[in-house]
Design an enzyme around this catalytic site. Structure first.
Site, short mmCIF file in Angstrom:
data_model
loop_
_atom_site.label_atom_id
_atom_site.label_comp_id
_atom_site.label_asym_id
_atom_site.label_seq_id
_atom_site.Cartn_x
_atom_site.Cartn_y
_atom_site.Cartn_z
N CYS A 242 1.13 -1.06 0.04
CA CYS A 242 -0.05 -0.31 -0.02
C CYS A 242 0.76 1.13 0.46
CB CYS A 242 -0.51 0.32 1.28
SG CYS A 242 -1.82 -1.51 0.97
N ASP A 243 1.83 0.96 0.52
CA ASP A 243 3.04 2.44 0.88
C ASP A 243 3.57 2.30 -0.19
OD1 ASP A 243 2.83 3.77 3.96
OD2 ASP A 243 3.91 1.28 4.59
#
Length: 419
Positions: free
Chosen positions: A189-190
């Site tokens: 996600c990052d």
């Protein structure tokens, strides 16, 4: 405070000088990196790889949190920080104090792009929010990266990758069908939020070249992870049904997955009916399998995946991986060994693609890090440089960019404004 001639000549938005062939495409672009941890620093590193001058502003006490995460190597630097901060300069400024705010504002006036990932309202309290800096530099591209965006019911919440993986549904589709939901092995996600942020920044930069206007960009890890669902999201929305977990298989495309040969696992993917016919005849040596009414097309194979899986599983156990792989290659069916990360990084493929770079680090010595995956024919990337030590470039940036005398910098250091 005064500015140097170079700083005065750098006009944010009036156009950049033409590039020579093989120069990095963002040479001359200035980025102010007010971010920490992963998503936004990853975005700033991508801009640095493309040639932008990236100044990373860190708090004098400890700096970026990732300086203390991961395993310490020779010289005391940590693996996590080293992974996402190459090609940057570090300036240690405490902008909780007015003089520190003034320094950051002065740097922002000279910058083309600002990247930040503070909690909602934090930078506004210090006079460093978008509206305040837009008044200082109307052409500034201001990119905010957060867990849930700057609007919506969760805007004030901190966002961490593992929680976003849970809340976005990603964990619900990851793992074995009968096992627990599982997060991905990397902070995906990052990473993808950083990539989306870079894409948005470059689009805003092109827009600014056309009309001279700055932009405020709002990137949320939650949004990006929902977008990453792609076909899984389409299935959920169009069929009004929660997707399940398929382990190493695929929800829609059959056959694909991890199977065990006589000596270990291999992974393959059959992407069409034509590939399936070649797979059956030239890999498995079972030409009649493709004519089985249950497996004639992908819909049939999806409906009868368990029966097909049983046949393939038994067949793969009859040979070693090294015997199977040439058959896949000859048939044009994608397949590969299941490697660990170190094996992949030291593979012939990684070496040929120059995906590991050697960097001279001031305290750790000669170290190996993953290289940028970007490959450009008519231009180059920035030569990889070591992630900076905390405050390594404070004196240089304040002196060369802001025109401060060494005595003024020492006064700020004595007052704990800079480090």
């Amino acid at each position: 405070m005064s500015e140097t001639t170079d700083a005065t000549m750098h006009s944010t938005g009036s156009g950049l000088p033409p590039l020579m062939k093989h120069e990095p495409p963002l040479k001359g672009v200035r980025v102010l990196d007010l971010s920490r941890v992963l998503a936004a620093p990853f975005c700033a590193m991508m801009l640095a790889d493309l040639g932008a001058e990236v100044i990373k502003v860190e708090h004098p006490k400890g700096g970026d949190q990732t300086r203390h995460w991961g395993t310490a190597i020779q010289g005391g630097e940590r693996t996590y920080y080293l992974a996402i901060n190459r090609n940057k300069q570090s300036v240690a400024i405490d902008f909780s104090k007015p003089e520190g705010v003034a320094l950051v504002k002065a740097l922002a006036r000279q910058s083309d792009i600002l990247v930040e990932n503070y909690l909602l309202g934090t930078l506004e309290r210090y006079g460093l929010g978008y509206e305040a800096l837009k008044a200082e530099n109307p052409k500034l591209i201001y990119c905010s990266v957060s867990g849930y965006g700057r609007t919506g019911p969760s805007a004030a919440r901190p966002g961490y990758d593992s929680v976003i993986q849970a809340e976005s549904g990603l964990m619900s589709i990851t793992g074995e069908p009968d096992g627990e939901a599982s997060k991905a092995g990397v902070p995906i996600c990052d990473i993808t939020a950083g990539m989306y942020a870079t894409q948005a920044i470059l689009a805003a930069f092109v827009r600014r070249l056309r009309n001279g206007h700055g932009e405020a960009i709002d990137i949320a890890l939650f949004d990006c992870t929902l977008a990453n669902h792609v076909s899984v999201a389409a299935n959920a929305l169009l069929l009004n049904k929660a997707p399940g977990r398929y382990g190493n298989s695929h929800a829609d495309i059959i056959p694909q997955g991890l199977y065990h040969a006589a000596d270990g696992p291999l992974m393959f993917h059959v992407g069409s009916d034509q590939q399936f016919a070649r797979f059956c005849a030239d890999v498995l040596g079972l030409p009649g399998l493709a004519q089985d009414p249950r497996f004639l097309d992908n819909d049939g194979r999806r409906a009868n995946r368990d029966a097909l899986d049983e046949i393939m599983s038994a067949r793969f156990l009859t040979r070693s991986r090294r015997e199977w792989l040439p058959l896949f290659r000859a048939a044009g069916v994608p397949a590969g060994l299941v490697q660990n990360v170190l094996e992949a990084l030291t593979s012939d493929e990684a070496r040929a693609r120059e995906m590991v770079c050697e960097i001279d680090h001031p305290t750790a010595g000669r170290i190996n890090l993953v290289n940028s995956p970007l490959k450009l024919k008519e231009s180059s990337l920035a030569q990889p440089k070591a992630p900076p030590l905390l405050g390594e470039h404070t004196d240089r940036v304040l002196g060369e960019r802001l025109g401060l005398e060494s005595s003024a910098i020492e006064r700020l250091r004595a007052a704990h404004i800079v480090y």
